[in-house]
Every structure is written in structure tokens, then in C-alpha cells.
Scaffold this motif. Structure first.
Motif, PDB file in Angstrom:
ATOM      1  N   ILE A 405       0.851  -1.190   0.000  1.00  0.00           N
ATOM      2  CA  ILE A 405       0.000   0.000   0.000  1.00  0.00           C
ATOM      3  C   ILE A 405       0.887   1.240   0.000  1.00  0.00           C
ATOM      4  O   ILE A 405       1.843   1.334   0.761  1.00  0.00           O
ATOM      5  CB  ILE A 405      -0.915   0.034   1.236  1.00  0.00           C
ATOM      6  CG1 ILE A 405      -1.774  -1.238   1.302  1.00  0.00           C
ATOM      7  CG2 ILE A 405      -1.804   1.278   1.211  1.00  0.00           C
ATOM      8  CD1 ILE A 405      -2.559  -1.365   2.600  1.00  0.00           C
ATOM      9  N   PHE A 406       0.542   2.177  -0.860  1.00  0.00           N
ATOM     10  CA  PHE A 406       1.205   3.483  -0.852  1.00  0.00           C
ATOM     11  C   PHE A 406       0.166   4.546  -0.538  1.00  0.00           C
ATOM     12  O   PHE A 406      -0.890   4.611  -1.178  1.00  0.00           O
ATOM     13  CB  PHE A 406       1.850   3.785  -2.205  1.00  0.00           C
ATOM     14  CG  PHE A 406       2.421   5.171  -2.295  1.00  0.00           C
ATOM     15  CD1 PHE A 406       3.726   5.424  -1.893  1.00  0.00           C
ATOM     16  CD2 PHE A 406       1.655   6.239  -2.759  1.00  0.00           C
ATOM     17  CE1 PHE A 406       4.259   6.706  -1.955  1.00  0.00           C
ATOM     18  CE2 PHE A 406       2.182   7.523  -2.828  1.00  0.00           C
ATOM     19  CZ  PHE A 406       3.490   7.753  -2.418  1.00  0.00           C
ATOM     20  N   ALA A 407       0.460   5.376   0.458  1.00  0.00           N
ATOM     21  CA  ALA A 407      -0.410   6.511   0.778  1.00  0.00           C
ATOM     22  C   ALA A 407       0.467   7.637   1.311  1.00  0.00           C
ATOM     23  O   ALA A 407       1.517   7.379   1.916  1.00  0.00           O
ATOM     24  CB  ALA A 407      -1.453   6.114   1.814  1.00  0.00           C
ATOM     25  N   PRO A 408       0.072   8.887   1.113  1.00  0.00           N
ATOM     26  CA  PRO A 408       0.853   9.997   1.670  1.00  0.00           C
ATOM     27  C   PRO A 408       0.932   9.897   3.195  1.00  0.00           C
ATOM     28  O   PRO A 408       0.024   9.371   3.844  1.00  0.00           O
ATOM     29  CB  PRO A 408       0.071  11.230   1.245  1.00  0.00           C
ATOM     30  CG  PRO A 408      -0.807  10.781   0.129  1.00  0.00           C
ATOM     31  CD  PRO A 408      -1.110   9.349   0.381  1.00  0.00           C
ATOM     32  N   ALA A 419      -3.077  13.503  -4.740  1.00  0.00           N
ATOM     33  CA  ALA A 419      -2.456  12.294  -4.186  1.00  0.00           C
ATOM     34  C   ALA A 419      -3.523  11.216  -4.044  1.00  0.00           C
ATOM     35  O   ALA A 419      -4.730  11.505  -4.022  1.00  0.00           O
ATOM     36  CB  ALA A 419      -1.821  12.597  -2.832  1.00  0.00           C
ATOM     37  N   GLY A 420      -3.094   9.983  -3.944  1.00  0.00           N
ATOM     38  CA  GLY A 420      -4.051   8.887  -3.853  1.00  0.00           C
ATOM     39  C   GLY A 420      -3.530   7.755  -3.004  1.00  0.00           C
ATOM     40  O   GLY A 420      -2.366   7.727  -2.591  1.00  0.00           O
ATOM     41  N   TYR A 436     -11.479  -0.509  -0.551  1.00  0.00           N
ATOM     42  CA  TYR A 436     -10.853   0.117   0.615  1.00  0.00           C
ATOM     43  C   TYR A 436     -11.893   0.857   1.437  1.00  0.00           C
ATOM     44  O   TYR A 436     -12.981   1.197   0.959  1.00  0.00           O
ATOM     45  CB  TYR A 436      -9.731   1.059   0.184  1.00  0.00           C
ATOM     46  CG  TYR A 436     -10.163   2.413  -0.338  1.00  0.00           C
ATOM     47  CD1 TYR A 436      -9.829   3.584   0.344  1.00  0.00           C
ATOM     48  CD2 TYR A 436     -10.899   2.538  -1.523  1.00  0.00           C
ATOM     49  CE1 TYR A 436     -10.213   4.840  -0.142  1.00  0.00           C
ATOM     50  CE2 TYR A 436     -11.276   3.778  -2.009  1.00  0.00           C
ATOM     51  CZ  TYR A 436     -10.937   4.925  -1.318  1.00  0.00           C
ATOM     52  OH  TYR A 436     -11.309   6.152  -1.785  1.00  0.00           O
ATOM     53  N   ARG A 437     -11.539   1.065   2.679  1.00  0.00           N
ATOM     54  CA  ARG A 437     -12.358   1.923   3.529  1.00  0.00           C
ATOM     55  C   ARG A 437     -11.442   2.633   4.517  1.00  0.00           C
ATOM     56  O   ARG A 437     -10.323   2.172   4.796  1.00  0.00           O
ATOM     57  CB  ARG A 437     -13.438   1.133   4.250  1.00  0.00           C
ATOM     58  CG  ARG A 437     -12.945   0.170   5.313  1.00  0.00           C
ATOM     59  CD  ARG A 437     -14.134  -0.520   5.987  1.00  0.00           C
ATOM     60  NE  ARG A 437     -13.688  -1.444   7.032  1.00  0.00           N
ATOM     61  CZ  ARG A 437     -14.514  -2.158   7.789  1.00  0.00           C
ATOM     62  NH1 ARG A 437     -15.834  -2.071   7.607  1.00  0.00           N
ATOM     63  NH2 ARG A 437     -14.047  -2.965   8.718  1.00  0.00           N
ATOM     64  N   GLY A 487      -7.300   4.666  -5.084  1.00  0.00           N
ATOM     65  CA  GLY A 487      -8.481   5.218  -4.435  1.00  0.00           C
ATOM     66  C   GLY A 487      -8.220   6.648  -3.994  1.00  0.00           C
ATOM     67  O   GLY A 487      -7.075   7.053  -3.776  1.00  0.00           O
ATOM     68  N   LYS A 488      -9.290   7.446  -3.867  1.00  0.00           N
ATOM     69  CA  LYS A 488      -9.169   8.843  -3.434  1.00  0.00           C
ATOM     70  C   LYS A 488      -8.964   8.910  -1.920  1.00  0.00           C
ATOM     71  O   LYS A 488      -9.440   8.067  -1.171  1.00  0.00           O
ATOM     72  CB  LYS A 488     -10.407   9.630  -3.843  1.00  0.00           C
ATOM     73  CG  LYS A 488     -10.581   9.755  -5.353  1.00  0.00           C
ATOM     74  CD  LYS A 488     -11.832  10.557  -5.689  1.00  0.00           C
ATOM     75  CE  LYS A 488     -11.994  10.698  -7.206  1.00  0.00           C
ATOM     76  NZ  LYS A 488     -13.220  11.465  -7.555  1.00  0.00           N
TER      77      LYS A 488
END
Length: 524
Positions: A405-408, A419-420, A436-437, A487-488
Motif C-alpha cells: 500500500i502506498f499513501a501519503p 495524491a491517492g 478500501y475503507r 483510491g481517493k
């Protein structure tokens, strides 16, 4: 005058018959497991034997007979509920290499002269129970170029599966080594430690590059592993192992091309004529049948002919490697597949990953993540009757690690962002479900995209931004991944930490979970 002509024709025909060479022998139950046919050991009827083109069945006494040229390999096609003797290196002994004068002189040694053909070339089999539910272990591209890389392969991959239980055999999908065929023996000694019978596919880096013809390009491979084209059964699965590298490339005499020779296609056809239609047919080769980049990497007419041969078999699977990425490919009627049920090709991620590149881990082994963000590892194929499912094991990680998983790290509260949240589901395909949630809210479907994996991109470009040399070797530039979802990021939540949960379900109905987080802060 007519009589003389007829007599000459008969004489020439007789000479031609006399010049032909045949091989005969028995397939027998090797009760004492000494690999020799003893007087009291019975032959086994209806077992397939091949010279690499023709395929015949043994008679009621276990006897077979085949035509034989000076450079052919006779092999038994292992039937279900029997096993084959293996060498001290766990290589299956299912063949007799007939090369009376040996291989031609090449840079890497080939087959030594085998001399006169024995009166009987026999194959011993040992009875065993084969349950329809079983698992095979699969390696893509070990491909060491040096002894040091053989050690990386041994410590990073083989050590994890050494002494594995309840797996009857393993298979390497080509590029066993990287051009230096003297590394075949170190490779063999390394894989031997796994402790199970091991089959091998030839890859383009396993060839005799100084060979003048395709027929002679596998001489060193044959000396170590036997035929590059062969088959065997296990329970209700029929495996066909193939050399799909045309070398030199028939178009210009340079490099190589994916495809099959006419003899190979005849072998596949003759072999499948002896296989029940309800069996699962698993084809294993090195170069994929697919050409996703629109490059001409495989000869179209050979793929079409293969699909024609397979049209009467409803259950099929192809295995390939070569690309040093991982993907699930599918053939439908648009691509020339002739059945309603699509044909699945699993292009397996490699045990060498991105050619032993990347940072060194705590054990001093390159992490070798592949260009599509797939970590190096190996596959398990779970069979049940004529059905199958696939699992990928990332080297050095728990079996549950199936996605990245990549997220800021931090996002401004209340502001929109480009970004996402990205999920690289290593075994995923376009039609899989990835949701996702955030903070146990509503589950949302993620968007399938074909872009570079940002986690991998950061790892690569760190090499370019570092002020100091990083131990190891810079990885290859990233390419678009075939198993990436986006995903947003919700920014209209309270400030602080927010938990991301991912649920991915693959084509076999297996569901995997992972989680991450991001932080919201008030903009300054």
C-alpha cells in the motif's frame, strides 16, 4: 527393362529400411528401485514413450518401439500413480540421450559420446498414490550470472523452502543461469537442497550461443538436464514442458524469437492424443505467449497452431517467466483461442527479481523488487482434480504479505488533493476486486490503473538523489504495473491519524487484507 527398374526400386527401398534405426525397450515396475529391469519385474502397459516427435504406448508386456535418429532423446511420459527414479541431485531420470558421437565442439561442453545403442532402453517406474489435490512449487528465472549471485539465490530463495513437505515436485521456468553455462552445476547443487524432484525448462540465457542452428543450441542443457521438450502426468494433470526459444532468430539469424518448431508441434499433438480430454493440461515454457507491449516477441502462427491442438481440452493453463515482472494474461476468441472458456497464462514473478539489484537487506542479499513493484519470490500452484489456483510467496515475508500500500504520510485537512491511495496486489488481474475503507467507513471499489508503482519508483529514484553511494546496484526504471489500483483520499475528516483497510479478492475467490494509515493536519 521394367523388371530391372522395379528391382532397383525394391533394392533402394530395402537399403533405406536397413539404414533406419529403431529403439526398443520396456517400461517396468521397478520393485527394488535399482533402476534396472530384473527378470521378475513386470512391464507396465499403456505408458507413453517418445523420441521427441512420435509418441507410442507400451503393449501389454510394457514393451515399446520407436524410430531413432543419431541425435534424439528417448523419454518416458510418467503416468499418474507412478514416480520416476531421481539422480543424487534430485533430477528425474526419465530419459535416454542417444548421441553416439557426442555434441559438436562448443564453448560450453555438451553431451559426451553415448556410443552404441543398447539392445533395450528401459525405464523403471515406482508405484505411488497420487491424490488429486496436490501442490507444485514454481521458480521463475533464478538467472545468476556469477557465483555470488548463486549464493544470493541459495540464501534468499532456496533456504526458505529447503526440506519443504507435502510438495511432490518443483519446476524452474527457464533462465536457470545467466549465459555462463558453467553455473549449471552450482545451480543444480543449490536446488538439490530443497529435497524434492526438480524439473527444468530451458531459457534464452541457458543456450549455447555459439551454436549455428536451433537444434544444437541446447546441447549443454541436454547434458545436464535431458530433453528440453518432455511431458509427465501427476494425478489428473498433464504437464508439457517446452523449449519456446527459436535461436538464432529465423528472421535475421540474430538474437532469438519466441515460437515452436514443427517437430515440437507434432510432439504436442502426438502427446495429447494419448491424454484424457478431462485432464488439466499445463504447458510450461520460458517466453510468454502474450505480447502485451505490441512487440513481436512470439511467432503468431505457432501460437495459432498450439491453440488449434488444444481446442478439444476444456481445462488448460500456461506458465511462463522471462519478463521479470508478474502478470495474469488471458486469451479469448479475439486472440485466437478456440473455446468459450478463456485460456489463462500465468507469467510468474522471478526468484532473481530485478536481476539481483536494489538495496541489500540485513542478510546482505539484494531486495530485487521487480519493475512493476512485485517483490521477488516464488509460486505455488494448488491442484484439485482438473482445477487449480495460484499463490505467490514473497521471499523473506510472511505468506500473508500479498500487497503493498502506498499513501501519503500527511495531507492537508479539507483540501482536495491529487495524491491517492495505491495498492499493488501482486497476484492481481484487471477483473479482480480491490476495495478500501477509511476508519471502518463504507467499503469503496478502487480503480484499476496501469501506471508505475509509486512505492517502487521512490525506491529506485532514491539512488539518483542520494549524495552517497548506496551498497548494492541501482534497480531498473519502473514500468506500468498490471496489478495496481487507486483510491481517493478523504480529507474531510477530523485532524489526526486515519486507518486505511484494503480487501482484495482474486480470480480464485481468495481474499486478502492489508492496512495502512495517513494523517490529516490543518493547513498553515
Amino acid at each position: 527393362m521394367k523388371k530391372s527398374i522395379v528391382s532397383i526400386c525394391v533394392l533402394l527401398f530395402s537399403i533405406g529400411i536397413a539404414a533406419q534405426s529403431n529403439v526398443q525397450g520396456y517400461v517396468f515396475e521397478d520393485a527394488n528401485q535399482n533402476a534396472k529391469k530384473d527378470r521378475k519385474e513386470n512391464g507396465i502397459p499403456n505408458v507413453a514413450v517418445t523420441n521427441g516427435v512420435e509418441v507410442v504406448l507400451t503393449d501389454k508386456k510394457g514393451k515399446y518401439e520407436l524410430p531413432l535418429a543419431d541425435d534424439q532423446i528417448i523419454s518416458v511420459i510418467k503416468p499418474s500413480n507412478y514416480r520416476i527414479n531421481v539422480s543424487e541431485n534430485n533430477l528425474p531420470l526419465f530419459f535416454y540421450n542417444y548421441k553416439p558421437n557426442g555434441s559438436p565442439e562448443l564453448k560450453f561442453k555438451g553431451v559426451v559420446p553415448t556410443g552404441k545403442l543398447p539392445k533395450s532402453v528401459d525405464f523403471g517406474l515406482i508405484k505411488q498414490e497420487e491424490k488429486e489435490e496436490f501442490t507444485a512449487l514454481v521458480f521463475g528465472d533464478p538467472q545468476p550470472y556469477t557465483e555470488e549471485e548463486v549464493a544470493f539465490f541459495a540464501k534468499g530463495i532456496v533456504a526458505e523452502v529447503e526440506g519443504i513437505k507435502n510438495v511432490p515436485f518443483g519446476l524452474s521456468l527457464g533462465d536457470l543461469v545467466g549465459n555462463d553455462l558453467n553455473l549449471f552445476n552450482p545451480y543444480i547443487q543449490t536446488v538439490k537442497k530443497i529435497g524434492i524432484p526438480w524439473y527444468n525448462v530451458i531459457g534464452n540465457h541457458d543456450l549455447n550461443f555459439d551454436a549455428k542452428s536451433d537444434k544444437m543450441a541446447d546441447e549443454t542443457f541436454e547434458a545436464h538436464f535431458g530433453p528440453a521438450n518432455y511431458a509427465f502426468n501427476y494425478a489428473k494433470t498433464h504437464f508439457i514442458i517446452l523449449d519456446d526459444i527459436l535461436y538464432p532468430d529465423p528472421r535475421d539469424g540474430k538474437g532469438y524469437w519466441g515460437g515452436f518448431t514443427e517437430d515440437q508441434l507434432k510432439f504436442i499433438e502426438n502427446d495429447l492424443n494419448k491424454v484424457p480430454k478431462d485432464y488439466l493440461i499445463v504447458l510450461a515454457f520460458h517466453i510468454p505467449l502474450t505480447e502485451p507491449s505490441e512487440e513481436d516477441t512470439f511467432r503468431d502462427k505457432d501460437r495459432a497452431r498450439l491453440f488449434e491442438i488444444l481446442k478439444d481440452f476444456p481445462n488448460t493453463l500456461s506458465l511462463s517467466a522471462h519478463t521479470h515482472i508478474q502478470r495474469q494474461d488471458f486469451f479469448n476468441k479475439k486472440e485466437g483461442w478456440q473455446r468459450e472458456k478463456q485460456h489463462h497464462e500465468y507469467n510468474v514473478g522471478t526468484t532473481s527479481g530485478d536481476w539481483y539489484s536494489g538495496k541489500l537487506n540485513e542478510a546482505g542479499i539484494p531486495v530485487s523488487t521487480m519493475r512493476d513493484g512485485t517483490p521477488k519470490g516464488y509460486a505455488f500452484i494448488r491442484f484439485n482434480g482438473n482445477e487449480y489456483s495460484l499463490d505467490y510467496k514473497v521471499a523473506g515475508k510472511p505468506k500473508e504479505f500479498q500487497m503493498e500500500i502506498f499513501a501519503p504520510k500527511v495531507v492537508a485537512k479539507g483540501r482536495g488533493t491529487k495524491a491517492g491511495i495505491y495498492v499493488n496486489f501482486f497476484m492481481g488481474s484487471k477483473d479482480d476486486s480491490v476495495k478500501y475503507r477509511v476508519d471502518k467507513g463504507e467499503w469503496k471499489v478502487m480503480e484499476y490503473i496501469e501506471e508505475i508503482d509509486p512505492t517502487y519508483a521512490i525506491d529506485v529514484y532514491e539512488w539518483d538523489l542520494s549524495e552517497e553511494l548506496i551498497p548494492g546496484r541501482r534497480s531498473s526504471n519502473p514500468i506500468a504495473s498490471k496489478h495496481l489500483w487507486r483510491g481517493k483520499i478523504p480529507t474531510n475528516l477530523e485532524t489526526g491519524e486515519h486507518r486505511i483497510e484494503i480487501k482484495a479478492t482474486n480470480m480464485f475467490g481468495k481474499t486478502f487484507d492489508a492496512n495502512s494509515s495517513y494523517r490529516l493536519e490543518n493547513a498553515k
